[in-house]
Scaffold this active site. Structure first.
Site, short mmCIF file in Angstrom:
data_model
loop_
_atom_site.label_atom_id
_atom_site.label_comp_id
_atom_site.label_asym_id
_atom_site.label_seq_id
_atom_site.Cartn_x
_atom_site.Cartn_y
_atom_site.Cartn_z
N HIS A 87 0.58 7.52 4.64
CA HIS A 87 0.80 7.54 5.09
C HIS A 87 2.75 7.46 5.44
O HIS A 87 2.56 6.95 6.45
CB HIS A 87 0.78 5.30 4.91
CG HIS A 87 -0.66 5.23 4.92
ND1 HIS A 87 -1.81 5.10 5.55
CD2 HIS A 87 -1.19 4.66 3.55
CE1 HIS A 87 -2.89 6.03 5.19
NE2 HIS A 87 -2.73 5.26 3.90
N ASP A 89 0.91 -0.65 0.14
CA ASP A 89 0.23 -0.10 0.05
C ASP A 89 0.99 0.98 -0.11
O ASP A 89 1.58 1.83 0.68
CB ASP A 89 -1.15 0.31 0.92
CG ASP A 89 -2.34 1.18 1.41
OD1 ASP A 89 -2.17 2.14 0.20
OD2 ASP A 89 -2.94 0.91 1.72
N GLY A 117 -5.05 1.53 8.01
CA GLY A 117 -6.02 0.81 8.82
C GLY A 117 -5.72 -0.09 8.90
O GLY A 117 -6.06 -0.72 9.37
#
Length: 284
Positions: free
Chosen positions: A192, A187, A210
């Site tokens: 992030h 990801d 998450g």
């Protein structure tokens, strides 16, 4: 409307071949906080190839999470990715995930719900190898500004935790570099990692994935209430109720139930702000 619900749900599933080995599993486990203390025998089950078992939440990153991306690229789905929020996740494992494997995944939009101000896409990814089904993963994706098209509102899985003291409460520190490590599993969203991008998205600094929190909570359950037996997990669902910042501490409360383990996760540093809600680990 950018989302054509009928076309999206009727589209042929997208297929892909994925593969993983012990390095991918170890990297994922390290990304969710495994390996502390490094020589603890219980932690070596997550980090040492000769003792390795696979936490079922690994299904969310196997093949770099291509199942979810395949759903967002389905016919009838033309959306601004900056309007997308990961609202919930469910993984059902049909048998233990092997340390090394190859699988064929099929990804499709299983449902589109109308929440008024937002649409919710249920992106389903199923994986199978030569021995049969391995897992089914459902990601609930909120798309802000795409509701109000007169579709079904969809089911509600809102549940309150038991009205008693939890059976176990544990705290798990989120390392400052944890999001940077976790994103190596596939990801690459700059939310992030990049402070400037995070600020544009309305956050003071980059936030934790998450699905990293999701994995951390499942590991806590496996380690404290399942005697480390990850194969007892049959399914795991959650709703993402809030964000976590690297450097914070997760407080995870757990209740044993007939169906498995109910849990909540909160940000201990911010007055127990909700992070994971409506969360159940189904066991067998």
């Amino acid at each position: 409307m950018p989302i054509d619900a009928g076309r999206a749900t009727a589209a042929e599933p997208r297929t892909a071949e994925i593969a993983w080995d012990h390095k991918d599993v170890q990297l994922y486990h390290l990304g969710i906080g495994a390996g502390i203390p490094a020589t603890d025998p219980d932690e070596l089950r997550y980090t040492l190839e000769s003792r390795l078992h696979v936490l079922p939440s690994f299904a969310t990153v196997a093949g770099a999470g291509m199942g979810m991306m395949g759903g967002l690229a389905a016919p009838g789905v033309d959306i601004d990715l900056t309007a997308v929020l990961h609202g919930g996740q469910r993984v059902e494992v049909h048998r233990p995930i092997p340390v090394k494997g190859r699988a064929r995944t099929t990804s499709r939009v299983a449902a589109v719900y109308d929440k008024g101000k937002a649409a919710v896409l249920v992106l389903r990814s199923e994986a199978a190898d030569d021995d049969g089904p391995l897992w089914t993963s459902d990601a609930e994706v909120y798309v802000r500004g795409e509701g109000g098209f007169g579709g079904e509102r969809g089911p509600s899985v809102r549940t309150e935790p038991p009205a008693r003291a939890p059976d176990r409460t544990v705290e798990r520190h989120v390392r400052e570099d944890q999001a940077l490590l976790y994103r190596l599993s596939g990801d690459w969203n700059p939310l992030h990692a990049d402070p400037e991008f995070a600020e544009l998205a309305g956050f003071d600094r980059p936030i934790l994935h998450g699905l990293c929190t999701y994995g951390m909570a499942l590991k806590a359950v496996a380690d404290t209430l399942l005697d480390g037996e990850v194969a007892r997990v049959r399914a795991y669902r959650t709703r993402f109720a809030g964000v976590v910042y690297p450097g914070e501490t997760l407080r995870i409360r757990m209740w044993r139930q007939d169906a498995g383990v109910r849990l909540t996760a909160t940000a201990a540093d911010r007055g127990d702000a909700p992070v994971l809600a409506d969360t159940l680990v189904e066991t067998g």
